[in-house]
Scaffold this motif. Structure first.
Motif, PDB file in Angstrom:
ATOM      1  N   THR A  48      10.907   0.986  -4.476  1.00 51.08           N
ATOM      2  CA  THR A  48      10.122  -0.086  -3.872  1.00 51.08           C
ATOM      3  C   THR A  48       9.778  -1.130  -4.926  1.00 51.08           C
ATOM      4  O   THR A  48       9.852  -0.875  -6.120  1.00 51.08           O
ATOM      5  CB  THR A  48       8.812   0.458  -3.258  1.00 51.08           C
ATOM      6  N   ASP A 104       7.245  -4.831  -1.181  1.00 49.64           N
ATOM      7  CA  ASP A 104       7.061  -3.722  -0.234  1.00 49.64           C
ATOM      8  C   ASP A 104       5.587  -3.395  -0.047  1.00 49.64           C
ATOM      9  O   ASP A 104       5.140  -3.115   1.067  1.00 49.64           O
ATOM     10  CB  ASP A 104       7.808  -2.470  -0.729  1.00 49.64           C
ATOM     11  N   LYS A 105       4.822  -3.456  -1.130  1.00 46.46           N
ATOM     12  CA  LYS A 105       3.387  -3.179  -1.047  1.00 46.46           C
ATOM     13  C   LYS A 105       2.704  -4.208  -0.147  1.00 46.46           C
ATOM     14  O   LYS A 105       1.890  -3.853   0.709  1.00 46.46           O
ATOM     15  CB  LYS A 105       2.763  -3.188  -2.440  1.00 46.46           C
ATOM     16  N   PHE A 106       3.038  -5.485  -0.331  1.00 50.63           N
ATOM     17  CA  PHE A 106       2.444  -6.531   0.506  1.00 50.63           C
ATOM     18  C   PHE A 106       2.811  -6.320   1.976  1.00 50.63           C
ATOM     19  O   PHE A 106       1.965  -6.478   2.859  1.00 50.63           O
ATOM     20  CB  PHE A 106       2.911  -7.923   0.077  1.00 50.63           C
ATOM     21  N   ASP A 122       3.594  -3.513   3.473  1.00 51.55           N
ATOM     22  CA  ASP A 122       2.849  -2.365   3.991  1.00 51.55           C
ATOM     23  C   ASP A 122       1.421  -2.763   4.339  1.00 51.55           C
ATOM     24  O   ASP A 122       0.885  -2.340   5.372  1.00 51.55           O
ATOM     25  CB  ASP A 122       2.838  -1.224   2.969  1.00 51.55           C
ATOM     26  N   GLN A 123       0.800  -3.572   3.497  1.00 49.62           N
ATOM     27  CA  GLN A 123      -0.564  -4.023   3.767  1.00 49.62           C
ATOM     28  C   GLN A 123      -0.622  -4.857   5.040  1.00 49.62           C
ATOM     29  O   GLN A 123      -1.533  -4.696   5.864  1.00 49.62           O
ATOM     30  CB  GLN A 123      -1.108  -4.813   2.573  1.00 49.62           C
ATOM     31  N   TRP A 124       0.354  -5.756   5.202  1.00 57.79           N
ATOM     32  CA  TRP A 124       0.394  -6.566   6.423  1.00 57.79           C
ATOM     33  C   TRP A 124       0.607  -5.685   7.656  1.00 57.79           C
ATOM     34  O   TRP A 124      -0.015  -5.914   8.702  1.00 57.79           O
ATOM     35  CB  TRP A 124       1.494  -7.625   6.342  1.00 57.79           C
ATOM     36  N   LYS A 179      -0.316  -2.686   8.171  1.00 59.06           N
ATOM     37  CA  LYS A 179      -1.561  -1.974   8.515  1.00 59.06           C
ATOM     38  C   LYS A 179      -2.601  -2.927   9.094  1.00 59.06           C
ATOM     39  O   LYS A 179      -3.299  -2.596  10.045  1.00 59.06           O
ATOM     40  CB  LYS A 179      -2.118  -1.284   7.273  1.00 59.06           C
ATOM     41  N   GLU A 180      -2.715  -4.098   8.493  1.00 60.29           N
ATOM     42  CA  GLU A 180      -3.755  -5.046   8.902  1.00 60.29           C
ATOM     43  C   GLU A 180      -3.378  -5.810  10.169  1.00 60.29           C
ATOM     44  O   GLU A 180      -4.226  -6.057  11.021  1.00 60.29           O
ATOM     45  CB  GLU A 180      -4.033  -6.041   7.766  1.00 60.29           C
ATOM     46  N   ARG A 181      -2.106  -6.186  10.293  1.00 60.18           N
ATOM     47  CA  ARG A 181      -1.649  -6.978  11.435  1.00 60.18           C
ATOM     48  C   ARG A 181      -0.330  -6.435  11.969  1.00 60.18           C
ATOM     49  O   ARG A 181       0.718  -7.050  11.845  1.00 60.18           O
ATOM     50  CB  ARG A 181      -1.455  -8.442  11.024  1.00 60.18           C
TER      51      ARG A 181
END
Length: 164
Positions: free
Chosen positions: A2, A6-8, A10-12, A14-16
């Motif tokens: 990764t 990829d981290k960004f 994954d955050q999106w 979860k959030e949206r």
């Protein structure tokens, strides 16, 4: 494997989860790759005591072939800077004895910018080092990967109107 994008993503997710952020995967990686590649290219030129814009002008004249001479309009078109910026850049290269600026003998209203012998030698030497540095930067990709990436980037650039 990764990367930071990829981290960004994954955050999106979860959030949206309702938002299709798939373009961020491409745009984010392009943006990060541009910054990292630019850092590597600039690092090479800095180590050689040259600014990237200096090489850009010298290389443009070198690519034009003998007599390594172009008018300001042609230089502006190929270096993608405005005429005022080009004038400043040419002035600095003239002061370093890397280019000359002379009146066109066939049209006294036009100027011609030419590589000096010193400029030609430097442009050739720097081109070799620059290409070697680019090979180093891309060593994580094999020839087929580079060809495919180049093809896809060309397709993207054409779709954005960047054509010759």
């Amino acid at each position: 494997m990764t990367d930071a994008v990829d981290k960004f993503l994954d955050q999106w997710a979860k959030e949206r989860p309702d938002l299709d952020v798939s373009p961020m995967a491409v745009i984010g990686r392009l943006s990060r790759a541009c910054r990292l590649v630019e850092r590597e290219v600039k690092g090479y030129f800095t180590s050689e005591g040259m600014e990237p814009w200096e090489f850009d002008v010298l290389a443009t004249l070198l690519r034009s072939g003998p007599p390594y001479t172009l008018g300001p309009k042609d230089l502006v078109a190929t270096t993608m800077v405005g005429s005022a910026a080009l004038t400043n850049r040419v002035d600095r290269l003239v002061n370093r004895n890397l280019v000359t600026r002379e009146v066109d003998p066939e049209n006294r209203r036009k100027l011609l910018i030419s590589l000096t012998p010193e400029g030609l030698e430097l442009a050739n030497r720097m081109a070799e080092g620059h290409v070697a540095n680019e090979h180093r930067v891309l060593e994580g990709l094999d020839a087929a990967d580079r060809e495919e990436l180049s093809r896809l980037l060309r397709k993207l650039l054409e779709s954005l109107g960047d054509t010759s």
